[in-house]
Scaffold this motif. Structure first.
Motif, PDB file in Angstrom:
ATOM      1  N   ASP A  19      59.027-113.547 -19.474  1.00  0.00           N
ATOM      2  CA  ASP A  19      58.131-114.287 -19.766  1.00  0.00           C
ATOM      3  C   ASP A  19      58.396-115.784 -19.710  1.00  0.00           C
ATOM      4  O   ASP A  19      57.637-116.608 -18.978  1.00  0.00           O
ATOM      5  N   ARG A 131      53.266-113.866 -20.245  1.00  0.00           N
ATOM      6  CA  ARG A 131      52.295-114.114 -21.389  1.00  0.00           C
ATOM      7  C   ARG A 131      51.958-115.679 -21.511  1.00  0.00           C
ATOM      8  O   ARG A 131      50.961-115.829 -22.466  1.00  0.00           O
ATOM      9  N   GLU A 135      45.616-116.219 -17.755  1.00  0.00           N
ATOM     10  CA  GLU A 135      45.634-114.692 -17.312  1.00  0.00           C
ATOM     11  C   GLU A 135      45.773-113.842 -18.485  1.00  0.00           C
ATOM     12  O   GLU A 135      45.082-113.023 -18.926  1.00  0.00           O
ATOM     13  N   HIS A 136      46.813-114.219 -19.123  1.00  0.00           N
ATOM     14  CA  HIS A 136      47.528-113.403 -20.141  1.00  0.00           C
ATOM     15  C   HIS A 136      46.559-113.614 -21.328  1.00  0.00           C
ATOM     16  O   HIS A 136      45.980-112.694 -22.187  1.00  0.00           O
ATOM     17  N   TRP A 137      46.110-114.743 -21.822  1.00  0.00           N
ATOM     18  CA  TRP A 137      45.309-115.127 -22.641  1.00  0.00           C
ATOM     19  C   TRP A 137      43.872-114.565 -22.395  1.00  0.00           C
ATOM     20  O   TRP A 137      43.357-114.072 -23.204  1.00  0.00           O
TER      21      TRP A 137
END
Length: 143
Positions: A19, A131, A135-137
């Motif tokens: 990450d 992360r 996109e991850h959020w």
């Protein structure tokens, strides 16, 4: 365990390290690409005459728009981790055109920058946005 043993121990680095690697790559590579894309963006919006290479026979204006889309818009998307892989596909194609078409007959030294960006984009494509990205959020928010 000493500091150096901890630092260089294989077990010290977890999958979370990817990450951080993804974040560092997204920020640095795209910041460097923005240095190429922003002046082209300024040329595009200036309204003046466009004198830009047309390697694919699409016209100078169309070629400039496509390069601005890749180098400026897609780089911004990748910095934020938004539509990362599709944006990387656009940049990979852009770097392939630069390396193989524009500098196709040139020496390796003239292709070097395009190839360095190309392989960095390929590595980032494999890593994903990580992360530390929108996109991850967004994925976590929709669960």
């Amino acid at each position: 365990m000493t500091f150096t043993k901890k630092l260089f121990s294989a077990s010290r680095w977890s999958h979370d390290s990817t990450d951080w690697v993804s974040l560092i790559m997204r920020l640095t590579i795209c910041a460097l690409m923005l240095l190429h894309g922003y002046p082209k963006f300024q040329t595009l919006i200036s309204g003046g005459p466009i004198d830009f290479p047309d390697p694919l026979g699409l016209g100078s204006t169309t070629s400039l728009v496509l390069v601005v889309l890749a180098e400026f818009v897609c780089s911004i998307l990748i910095v934020f981790g938004l539509f990362t892989r599709p944006a990387l596909v656009v940049l990979i194609i852009n770097m392939l055109v630069i390396a193989l078409v524009i500098h196709g007959k040139d020496s390796l030294g003239d292709k070097e920058h395009a190839l360095l960006f190309l392989f960095s984009y390929l590595a980032l494509f494999l890593l994903g946005s990580g992360r530390f990205s929108i996109e991850h959020w967004w994925a976590g928010r929709n669960k």
